[in-house]
Design an enzyme around this catalytic site. Structure first.
Site, PDB file in Angstrom:
ATOM      1  CG  ASN A 109       5.564   1.040  -0.805  1.00  0.00           C
ATOM      2  OD1 ASN A 109       4.492   0.629  -0.353  1.00  0.00           O
ATOM      3  ND2 ASN A 109       6.533   1.490  -0.017  1.00  0.00           N
ATOM      4  CG  HIS A 166       7.062   5.285   3.199  1.00  0.00           C
ATOM      5  ND1 HIS A 166       6.906   4.243   4.090  1.00  0.00           N
ATOM      6  CD2 HIS A 166       7.823   6.207   3.824  1.00  0.00           C
ATOM      7  CE1 HIS A 166       7.557   4.525   5.207  1.00  0.00           C
ATOM      8  NE2 HIS A 166       8.113   5.716   5.072  1.00  0.00           N
ATOM      9  CG  ASP A 185       9.413   2.191   3.189  1.00  0.00           C
ATOM     10  OD1 ASP A 185       8.559   1.616   2.498  1.00  0.00           O
ATOM     11  OD2 ASP A 185       9.438   2.141   4.427  1.00  0.00           O
ATOM     12  CB  SER A 187       7.074   9.361  -1.118  1.00  0.00           C
ATOM     13  OG  SER A 187       7.548  10.419  -0.328  1.00  0.00           O
TER      14      SER A 187
END
Ligand code: GAR
Length: 215
Positions: free
Chosen positions: A109, A111, A147, A138
C-alpha cells in the site's frame, strides 16, 4: 528472470497506476498488470487500464451486504488472476483482517503521510494543522493494521510557508510516481520481502530529484 504478475486495486484517478504502467512500458519494471480492480465505478483509473488493454473490473462495495462479503469477493477476484503481488494504489477502503492475512507479504500500500503519522484521510491538511516541518509518503506491506503494516520506504520534503493541502498533494504525488514503481521493481527482482514482520531490502533507494522539492 520471470515476469512478476501484478493486480492493482484502486478507487479513483489511478495516477499511481499510470506510473506503474509507464514503468512497465519503458522496460524498467519487469512485470505485467493482470487486472485493475476498483470499488468505485467509472473512475479514471479504470479508463487508464482499458486504454492499456488491461482488464478493468468494478466491484462496487455498496452491492455487498457487509465488509466481509465484499472482501471475500475482492480476494477471490484477485486470486482469479493468480498474481505474485497485489498493489493498493489509492484504494480507499479499510480491509478486514482476513484478507490482509491472506495476502500478507504480497500486498503493498502507498499512503500519503510519513507513517505512523496520519493514517486514514486528509493527511495533507493534518500535516499543515499540526505545523509539521516536513511531509511525505510511505509504502508498506499490508497487515491487519490500518495504513500501518511494516514500512518499506518513505520519502519526505520540507513544508514551505505557502504550502496548502493542494500543493502538498501535488508534491506527494510526484514522489509517489517515482517511488512506487521503484519499490515494486525491488519486489520483482527478489530484493524485497517480508520475513515474519521484518522488511528485508537488499539495496539503497534512490533519492528524490531536487525538482520534487521545488515550490
Ligand atoms: C495517493 O496519493 C495515495 O497515496 C493515496 O491516494 C492517492 C491516490 O492517487 N492513498 C491513500 O490515501 C490510502 N490510504 P491516484 O489514484 O492518483 O494514484
Amino acid at each position: 528472470m520471470s515476469i512478476t504478475k501484478l493486480v492493482v486495486v484502486i478507487s479513483g484517478s489511478g495516477s499511481n497506476l499510470q506510473s506503474i504502467i509507464d514503468s512497465i512500458k519503458s522496460g524498467h519494471l519487469k512485470a505485467t498488470i493482470e487486472a485493475v480492480i476498483s470499488n468505485k465505478p467509472n473512475v479514471k483509473g479504470l479508463q487508464r487500464a482499458l486504454d492499456n488493454n488491461i482488464p478493468a473490473i468494478t466491484l462496487p462495495h455498496g452491492d455487498f451486504p457487509d465488509r466481509q462479503a465484499f472482501d471475500q469477493k475482492l480476494q477471490d477476484t484477485i486470486e482469479g488472476f493468480n498474481p505474485d503481488l497485489v498493489i493498493l494504489a489509492g484504494f480507499m477502503r479499510i480491509l478486514s483482517p482476513e484478507i490482509a492475512k491472506h495476502f500478507r507479504g504480497r500486498m503493498l500500500n502507498i499512503h500519503p503521510s510519513l507513517l505512523p503519522k496520519y493514517p486514514g484521510l486528509h493527511t495533507h491538511q493534518r500535516a499543515l494543522d499540526a505545523k509539521d516541518k516536513e511531509h511525505g509518503t510511505s509504502i508498506h506491506f499490508v497487515t491487519e493494521e490500518l495504513d500501518g503494516g511494516p514500512l518499506i520506504h518513505q520519502q519526505s520534503f520540507k513544508i514551505e510557508e505557502d504550502d496548502t493541502a493542494d500543493s502538498l498533494f501535488e508534491k506527494v504525488q510526484k514522489l509517489e510516481h517515482q517511488m512506487y514503481p521503484e519499490v515494486i521493481g525491488r519486489f520483482c527482482d527478489g530484493k524485497l520481502k517480508l520475513v515474519k514482520s521484518e522488511v528485508i531490502t537488499l539495496s539503497a533507494y534512490s533519492q528524490p530529484t531536487p525538482s520534487h522539492n521545488a515550490p
